[in-house]
Design a protein around this motif. Sequence first.
Motif, PDB file in Angstrom:
ATOM      1  N   ASN A  27      67.260  32.536 -40.333  1.00 22.68           N
ATOM      2  CA  ASN A  27      66.451  31.917 -41.172  1.00 22.68           C
ATOM      3  C   ASN A  27      67.161  30.672 -41.619  1.00 22.68           C
ATOM      4  OD1 ASN A  27      65.331  30.723 -44.063  1.00 22.68           O
ATOM      5  ND2 ASN A  27      63.711  32.188 -43.000  1.00 22.68           N
ATOM      6  N   LYS A  54      63.969  39.859 -45.216  1.00 18.55           N
ATOM      7  CA  LYS A  54      62.828  39.891 -46.004  1.00 18.55           C
ATOM      8  C   LYS A  54      62.248  41.005 -46.343  1.00 18.55           C
ATOM      9  CE  LYS A  54      58.549  37.476 -46.432  1.00 18.55           C
ATOM     10  NZ  LYS A  54      57.732  36.364 -45.615  1.00 18.55           N
ATOM     11  N   MET A 101      50.191  39.294 -42.372  1.00 11.73           N
ATOM     12  CA  MET A 101      51.558  38.950 -42.173  1.00 11.73           C
ATOM     13  C   MET A 101      52.080  39.774 -40.741  1.00 11.73           C
ATOM     14  SD  MET A 101      52.903  39.924 -45.764  1.00 11.73           S
ATOM     15  CE  MET A 101      54.897  39.219 -45.556  1.00 11.73           C
ATOM     16  N   ASN A 105      52.549  35.428 -37.347  1.00 11.96           N
ATOM     17  CA  ASN A 105      54.062  34.960 -36.836  1.00 11.96           C
ATOM     18  C   ASN A 105      55.230  34.925 -38.210  1.00 11.96           C
ATOM     19  OD1 ASN A 105      56.133  34.672 -34.869  1.00 11.96           O
ATOM     20  ND2 ASN A 105      55.699  32.390 -35.216  1.00 11.96           N
ATOM     21  N   GLU A 106      54.726  35.528 -39.196  1.00 12.05           N
ATOM     22  CA  GLU A 106      55.451  35.692 -40.481  1.00 12.05           C
ATOM     23  C   GLU A 106      56.471  36.576 -40.412  1.00 12.05           C
ATOM     24  OE1 GLU A 106      54.724  35.709 -45.357  1.00 12.05           O
ATOM     25  OE2 GLU A 106      52.991  35.669 -43.953  1.00 12.05           O
ATOM     26  N   GLN A 107      57.737  36.308 -40.842  1.00 12.24           N
ATOM     27  CA  GLN A 107      58.973  37.113 -41.056  1.00 12.24           C
ATOM     28  C   GLN A 107      58.899  38.214 -41.847  1.00 12.24           C
ATOM     29  OE1 GLN A 107      62.160  35.154 -42.265  1.00 12.24           O
ATOM     30  NE2 GLN A 107      63.683  37.212 -42.249  1.00 12.24           N
TER      31      GLN A 107
END
Length: 231
Positions: A27, A54, A101, A105-107
């Motif tokens: 990130n 996360k 989520m 494509n969210e981490q």
Amino acid sequence: MRNRAGMMLLIMTLLTLLLAGCGKESNTNTKDAVAGEEGTTETGDGKLPPYEVKLVFYGPAQKDLELVEQEMSKITLEKINATVKLERIEPAAWDQQTILMLTGNEQVDLIVTGGTDFSRQVAQGQLLPLDDLLQKHGQDITKAFQPEILEATKVDGKIYAIPSIRDFASNTTVMMRKDLLDKYHLDASKVKTLEDLDPILETIYKNEPNITPLGKPGASASIVDRILENS
């Protein structure tokens, strides 16, 4: 019934490593947060690039969430050159938001899961099997649980989650009015089993017609909910 209730409670508190975040590159926010040039850092063993882990969970607002992040990050920076991001979701929005989520494509690196969510996420390939990671890096985790406990986290023979050990320290309580105990000379210290409650409930029922001897803990929970969960 007791084994099933225990397993259901266990599954509902699983903490799971997700496929969605583990395949992503480091990130960029984390790179800016740690010291060093060209993505390197003075903390850690010097071999791992900086990363932000996360963790997604549900619950009410926590005023010290950032402080917890900072303290966790001190440990993870030293050990694996990573910081921790705690993302809280309101319980009412949990289902919809986590589905978005995980399908987008969210981490997401770590998430609380259980019940039908757990089964669906495994079926859709959103969770990573953890067997190899546990064998290489999680020996202490496997030692903390009896083998049959970890069996509850398996699908088709593979482990997809780690139970929350906090549930093994939970207990069931019965709140009683002291004025009624004193009035009828009832000794609550002698209550060791559910059967031991019978004489107390019977006494209140016979002598206090305007009082319901046994009530449920909340508007949406039945009287036996907590008893079954902790059996």
